[in-house]
Design a protein around this motif. Structure first.
Motif, mmCIF file in Angstrom:
data_model
loop_
_atom_site.group_PDB
_atom_site.id
_atom_site.type_symbol
_atom_site.label_atom_id
_atom_site.label_comp_id
_atom_site.label_asym_id
_atom_site.label_seq_id
_atom_site.Cartn_x
_atom_site.Cartn_y
_atom_site.Cartn_z
ATOM 1 N N LYS A 8 -0.360 -19.511 -11.861
ATOM 2 C CA LYS A 8 -1.815 -19.480 -11.901
ATOM 3 C C LYS A 8 -2.303 -18.217 -11.184
ATOM 4 O O LYS A 8 -1.928 -17.949 -10.051
ATOM 5 C CB LYS A 8 -2.386 -20.724 -11.246
ATOM 6 N N PRO A 9 -3.155 -17.427 -11.861
ATOM 7 C CA PRO A 9 -3.624 -16.159 -11.275
ATOM 8 C C PRO A 9 -4.323 -16.309 -9.928
ATOM 9 O O PRO A 9 -4.172 -15.463 -9.046
ATOM 10 C CB PRO A 9 -4.571 -15.613 -12.333
ATOM 11 N N ASP A 10 -5.093 -17.388 -9.748
ATOM 12 C CA ASP A 10 -5.797 -17.555 -8.467
ATOM 13 C C ASP A 10 -4.823 -17.753 -7.313
ATOM 14 O O ASP A 10 -5.039 -17.249 -6.213
ATOM 15 C CB ASP A 10 -6.768 -18.724 -8.539
ATOM 16 N N LYS A 11 -3.746 -18.485 -7.563
ATOM 17 C CA LYS A 11 -2.727 -18.687 -6.528
ATOM 18 C C LYS A 11 -2.029 -17.356 -6.219
ATOM 19 O O LYS A 11 -1.771 -17.036 -5.059
ATOM 20 C CB LYS A 11 -1.719 -19.743 -6.988
ATOM 21 N N LYS A 12 -1.742 -16.571 -7.255
ATOM 22 C CA LYS A 12 -1.132 -15.254 -7.043
ATOM 23 C C LYS A 12 -2.056 -14.376 -6.202
ATOM 24 O O LYS A 12 -1.617 -13.708 -5.274
ATOM 25 C CB LYS A 12 -0.868 -14.551 -8.376
ATOM 26 N N ARG A 13 -3.342 -14.379 -6.547
ATOM 27 C CA ARG A 13 -4.311 -13.548 -5.828
ATOM 28 C C ARG A 13 -4.392 -13.946 -4.359
ATOM 29 O O ARG A 13 -4.339 -13.098 -3.474
ATOM 30 C CB ARG A 13 -5.690 -13.674 -6.487
ATOM 31 N N TRP A 29 -3.497 -7.229 -9.704
ATOM 32 C CA TRP A 29 -2.067 -7.568 -9.769
ATOM 33 C C TRP A 29 -1.853 -9.031 -10.148
ATOM 34 O O TRP A 29 -0.862 -9.369 -10.766
ATOM 35 C CB TRP A 29 -1.392 -7.267 -8.445
ATOM 36 N N SER A 30 -2.774 -9.906 -9.781
ATOM 37 C CA SER A 30 -2.598 -11.322 -10.104
ATOM 38 C C SER A 30 -2.822 -11.594 -11.585
ATOM 39 O O SER A 30 -2.362 -12.606 -12.107
ATOM 40 C CB SER A 30 -3.542 -12.181 -9.272
ATOM 41 N N ARG A 31 -3.503 -10.701 -12.259
ATOM 42 C CA ARG A 31 -3.766 -10.879 -13.695
ATOM 43 C C ARG A 31 -2.745 -10.166 -14.573
ATOM 44 O O ARG A 31 -2.896 -10.106 -15.778
ATOM 45 C CB ARG A 31 -5.151 -10.342 -14.050
ATOM 46 N N THR A 32 -1.674 -9.639 -14.000
ATOM 47 C CA THR A 32 -0.687 -8.915 -14.789
ATOM 48 C C THR A 32 0.041 -9.867 -15.729
ATOM 49 O O THR A 32 0.220 -11.049 -15.436
ATOM 50 C CB THR A 32 0.337 -8.197 -13.890
ATOM 51 N N ARG A 33 0.474 -9.354 -16.853
ATOM 52 C CA ARG A 33 1.223 -10.151 -17.816
ATOM 53 C C ARG A 33 2.705 -9.810 -17.754
ATOM 54 O O ARG A 33 3.474 -10.232 -18.605
ATOM 55 C CB ARG A 33 0.672 -9.913 -19.219
ATOM 56 N N GLY A 35 6.552 -9.976 -16.614
ATOM 57 C CA GLY A 35 7.433 -11.068 -16.232
ATOM 58 C C GLY A 35 7.934 -10.898 -14.808
ATOM 59 O O GLY A 35 7.657 -9.892 -14.146
ATOM 60 N N GLY A 36 8.694 -11.860 -14.339
ATOM 61 C CA GLY A 36 9.189 -11.837 -12.965
ATOM 62 C C GLY A 36 10.036 -10.631 -12.652
ATOM 63 O O GLY A 36 9.916 -10.031 -11.580
ATOM 64 N N TRP A 37 10.921 -10.230 -13.577
ATOM 65 C CA TRP A 37 11.785 -9.074 -13.340
ATOM 66 C C TRP A 37 10.966 -7.793 -13.252
ATOM 67 O O TRP A 37 11.190 -6.952 -12.390
ATOM 68 C CB TRP A 37 12.826 -8.968 -14.447
ATOM 69 N N ALA A 38 9.997 -7.634 -14.123
ATOM 70 C CA ALA A 38 9.160 -6.430 -14.114
ATOM 71 C C ALA A 38 8.329 -6.353 -12.838
ATOM 72 O O ALA A 38 8.160 -5.279 -12.266
ATOM 73 C CB ALA A 38 8.256 -6.416 -15.350
ATOM 74 N N VAL A 39 7.821 -7.472 -12.375
ATOM 75 C CA VAL A 39 7.043 -7.491 -11.135
ATOM 76 C C VAL A 39 7.936 -7.123 -9.961
ATOM 77 O O VAL A 39 7.531 -6.380 -9.063
ATOM 78 C CB VAL A 39 6.388 -8.879 -10.916
ATOM 79 N N ALA A 40 9.174 -7.606 -9.971
ATOM 80 C CA ALA A 40 10.093 -7.320 -8.865
ATOM 81 C C ALA A 40 10.425 -5.832 -8.789
ATOM 82 O O ALA A 40 10.694 -5.310 -7.712
ATOM 83 C CB ALA A 40 11.372 -8.127 -9.025
ATOM 84 N N GLN A 41 10.406 -5.128 -9.908
ATOM 85 C CA GLN A 41 10.727 -3.703 -9.929
ATOM 86 C C GLN A 41 9.487 -2.825 -9.774
ATOM 87 O O GLN A 41 9.591 -1.614 -9.713
ATOM 88 C CB GLN A 41 11.433 -3.346 -11.250
ATOM 89 N N SER A 42 8.318 -3.419 -9.711
ATOM 90 C CA SER A 42 7.071 -2.664 -9.654
ATOM 91 C C SER A 42 6.606 -2.490 -8.208
ATOM 92 O O SER A 42 7.142 -3.114 -7.297
ATOM 93 C CB SER A 42 5.999 -3.400 -10.449
ATOM 94 N N PRO A 43 5.590 -1.671 -8.004
ATOM 95 C CA PRO A 43 5.043 -1.505 -6.651
ATOM 96 C C PRO A 43 4.413 -2.769 -6.078
ATOM 97 O O PRO A 43 4.133 -2.837 -4.896
ATOM 98 C CB PRO A 43 3.973 -0.428 -6.816
ATOM 99 N N ILE A 44 4.188 -3.774 -6.910
ATOM 100 C CA ILE A 44 3.543 -4.998 -6.433
ATOM 101 C C ILE A 44 4.351 -5.603 -5.282
ATOM 102 O O ILE A 44 3.820 -5.869 -4.208
ATOM 103 C CB ILE A 44 3.376 -6.010 -7.582
ATOM 104 N N LEU A 45 5.631 -5.813 -5.475
ATOM 105 C CA LEU A 45 6.440 -6.408 -4.413
ATOM 106 C C LEU A 45 6.896 -5.365 -3.401
ATOM 107 O O LEU A 45 7.097 -5.686 -2.236
ATOM 108 C CB LEU A 45 7.648 -7.134 -5.001
#
Length: 81
Positions: A8-13, A29-33, A35-45
């Motif tokens: 859920k985007p609100d929980k992510k935010r 960042w919470s509204r990104t589409r 996947g988990g692997w892409a988020v792990a390789q991005s500046p988000i994490l």
């Protein structure tokens, strides 16, 4: 944090804000589409979960643990007598 709760985007935010991200960036960042692997390789994490943050939570770097359990090469076990 349970993986299903992060769908859920609100929980992510809210989680990103709790980690110190500004509200506008957390919203984007919470509204990104991605996947988990892409988020792990991005500046988000990379910018939210830092080594200092992990140390504050009680996690130890594996390199520190390795140095504690590995004998030093200068120890008597490695000296040729």
């Amino acid at each position: 944090m349970h993986l299903a709760s992060l769908e859920k985007p609100d929980k992510k935010r809210r989680s990103l804000i709790r980690l110190g991200i500004e509200q506008g960036q957390a919203y984007a960042w919470s509204r990104t589409r991605m996947g988990g692997w892409a988020v792990a390789q991005s500046p988000i994490l990379g910018t939210t979960i830092t080594l200092n943050h992990l140390k504050q939570r009680g996690y130890l770097p594996l390199s520190d643990i390795y140095q504690q359990i590995t004998p030093n090469k200068r120890d008597s076990l490695f000296l040729m007598t």
